[in-house]
Enzyme design. Structure first.
Site, PDB file in Angstrom:
ATOM      1  N   LYS A 218       0.836  -1.205   0.000  1.00 40.93           N
ATOM      2  CA  LYS A 218       0.000   0.000   0.000  1.00 40.93           C
ATOM      3  C   LYS A 218       0.871   1.255   0.000  1.00 40.93           C
ATOM      4  CE  LYS A 218      -3.879   2.024   2.597  1.00 40.93           C
ATOM      5  NZ  LYS A 218      -4.772   1.842   3.749  1.00 40.93           N
TER       6      LYS A 218
ATOM      7  N   SER B 221      -9.669   1.793   2.990  1.00 41.49           N
ATOM      8  CA  SER B 221      -8.812   2.507   2.085  1.00 41.49           C
ATOM      9  C   SER B 221      -7.800   1.628   1.343  1.00 41.49           C
ATOM     10  CB  SER B 221      -8.043   3.578   2.860  1.00 41.49           C
ATOM     11  OG  SER B 221      -7.227   2.992   3.830  1.00 41.49           O
TER      12      SER B 221
ATOM     13  N   SER C  59      -9.829  -0.512   7.209  1.00 44.83           N
ATOM     14  CA  SER C  59      -9.313  -0.278   5.861  1.00 44.83           C
ATOM     15  C   SER C  59      -8.698  -1.488   5.166  1.00 44.83           C
ATOM     16  CB  SER C  59      -8.276   0.844   5.884  1.00 44.83           C
ATOM     17  OG  SER C  59      -8.914   2.091   5.884  1.00 44.83           O
TER      18      SER C  59
END
Lengths: 81, 479
Positions: free
Chosen positions: B78, B153, B177
């Site tokens: 990420k 996210s 997330s």
């Protein structure tokens, strides 16, 4: 943070909606009036790996190379006063 | 030809070690898939240009007889986790050209094992959101329906794994997330106990809530990634030791607590309710004991989260001021530099959270909002420790509905409500896992659903145990 007038009014509406929602916490059933923190200080030596400490080797070039403004390897900042 | 759709980390390890295929073969196969799919799905913001070189290094290690669980395994990272010398932007314009000057602890650990980093994945800006719609670089699409969000996210990391563009991934989980996108895309998302995985080198959002989470196709793979990155770290002062929490004793029969009022409450879609009830029945058949649990302040979790998280985020994001790195907009004086840089660099959701955060921390409102939220946080911790005396795990759906249509939730509050089940684990600091629990058909598309288990502090192994049992059974029982 710079905000335009238009943005201010739309953000204000969002904030009112969000704050109105989080206000439910007023209804919480609580017995205590103080927060219990199980906190303690955690210390370590402030030494880089090259000096035998726990800090990893940061790339000084990558740090100084990304300064928006620099002089003789120092970060240049506009005067404060 | 490597069948990436069915490949797991465990299986790949065997095949790499027995030289059925090389790390270069494997990385090439993933690069091929990425080339085919990433343009449409937008899971990766950058594919690293040295993937094959990394794979070659892994092959040399294998040739020397070395073997680590993640040696030569292609992973997605990420865009909030620092890798020295590579760009990391938190999907924000303010860090668009920022290059990391050191490795996050998790990255150093993965490098030691010889893992291969494929690229950095899309996220909501500064991990603020549940759909990746807040990314400054476009939304990540759900591979099950391109009109829908991937969740967020960590949407990019999850889609990379779900669409066979990576074998596993790291995400970050501040309020769900990793778990929510995993549920939306039909894979496994894991959030460890707070402090179990070092946050050193993770771009901070809410420091008392943030965890680096694991994304994988199944529980066993999530466990392999977790084992690789977990452990005490002196560089993260909130890092815990193996002995911080008492070890749970192995039990023959696990009891699962279900907070029915919340799980089947207002705002939960009929499809999720039906799937959840079926799942509970299935768990009973598998030999788990089911017990009702009632937690009186549980319904407060989401409101508490949306006070504490923006408060901490507003503090953390103060550092992005254009002085030392990242975007710099020059004004007449230093204050103007700050204002212009932040004004140009931060997107709308980030601005919203900074403003809410500074508001709830302001002198006049501190007691009413932040102070009160911390009190409820303490009370919730006590309620959960009491609940965990009589149950081993707590079960809820992962999200109240399937993935929403891109652009559908245009007011912030409606998007926040999707976090209703996941934020509690972060507020408490306990570990949690999201597992795929079935498929529901919505306007001709098959959309995944997920369930979430929470466990007591430090009891990750209970989540791995229940996850594996549930997955084994799912192959036999049709939901």
């Amino acid at each position: 943070m710079e905000l335009s007038e238009e943005e201010k009014s739309s953000l204000l509406a969002d904030m009112q909606e969000i704050l109105n929602y989080v206000k439910v916490i007023e209804k919480a059933k609580l017995h205590k009036s103080e927060t219990e923190y199980a906190l303690k200080n955690v210390w370590r030596e402030d030494l880089a790996a090259s000096a035998g400490g726990p800090l990893p080797d940061f790339s000084a070039d990558l740090i100084t190379g990304q300064f928006p403004d620099a002089k003789d390897g120092y970060l240049k900042v506009k005067k404060i006063l | 030809m490597i069948d990436l759709a069915t490949l797991t980390i465990k299986e790949a390890r065997k095949k790499l070690d027995s030289k059925v295929f090389s790390a270069v073969d494997l990385a090439s196969a993933y690069l091929g898939e990425i080339n085919k799919k990433n343009k449409e799905l937008n899971a990766y913001l950058e594919i690293y240009d040295d993937v094959l070189e990394q794979a070659k290094t892994a092959d040399e290690m294998i040739k020397k007889g070395e073997s680590y669980p993640l040696l030569g395994i292609p992973l997605a990272i990420k865009d909030v986790i620092l890798i020295k010398g590579r760009k990391v932007s938190a999907a924000s314009k303010i860090l668009e050209n920022y290059t990391a000057s050191y490795d996050a602890t998790v990255i150093a650990k993965l490098k030691q094992q010889g893992a291969v980093f494929l690229g950095r994945t899309n996220t909501d800006e500064f991990a603020m959101g549940g759909s990746t719609e807040n990314s400054a670089y476009g939304v990540t699409k759900n591979p099950h329906d391109l009109e829908r969000v991937a969740g967020g996210s960590s949407g990019g990391s999850v889609v990379a794994v779900a669409a066979n563009m990576a074998l596993g991934a790291l995400g970050s989980d501040t309020g769900g997330s990793v778990r929510e996108p995993a549920a939306f895309c039909g894979i496994v998302g894991f959030k460890p106990t707070y402090g179990r995985v070092s946050r050193h080198g993770l771009i901070a959002m809410g420091s008392s809530l943030d965890c680096i989470g694991q994304v994988a196709k199944n529980t066993a793979d999530a466990q392999i990634i977790f084992d690789a990155v977990a452990g005490h770290d002196t560089l993260d002062s909130t890092s815990i030791e193996d002995t911080t929490y008492p070890k749970t004793k192995a039990k023959k029969e696990l009891t699962i607590g279900v907070p029915w009022e919340l799980a089947l409450g207002e705002g939960v879609s009929p499809a999720v309710k039906e799937n959840f009830k079926k799942t509970v029945e299935q768990l009973k058949l598998l030999g788990f004991k089911i017990k009702d649990v009632s937690l009186k302040n549980l319904e407060m979790s989401l409101a508490v989260y949306y006070i504490i998280m923006p408060a901490e985020a507003s503090t953390n994001l103060a550092r992005f001021d254009g002085v030392r790195y990242g975007l710099h907009k020059s004004g007449k004086n230093l204050l103007e530099d700050y204002k212009l840089t932040k004004g140009a660099g931060f997107g709308k959701e980030v601005r919203r959270r900074i403003l809410i955060g500074t508001y709830v921390l302001s002198a006049g409102y501190f007691d009413a909002y932040y102070g009160k939220a911390q009190l409820i946080r303490s009370a919730l911790k006590q309620e959960f420790s009491k609940a965990f005396e009589s149950v081993d795990l707590v079960l809820t759906p992962t999200a109240p509905d399937v993935a929403w249509k891109i652009g559908e939730k245009n007011d912030p509050l409606s998007a926040y409500l999707a976090d209703i089940f996941t934020v509690t684990a972060n507020i408490l600091g306990v570990p949690a896992i999201s597992l795929p629990s079935g498929i529901v058909e919505v306007s001709g598309k098959k959309l995944p659903l997920g369930i979430q288990f929470m466990a007591p502090f430090g009891a990750e192994e209970l989540l791995f145990e229940v996850g594996k049992k549930f997955e084994e059974a799912k192959d036999q029982i049709v939901l």
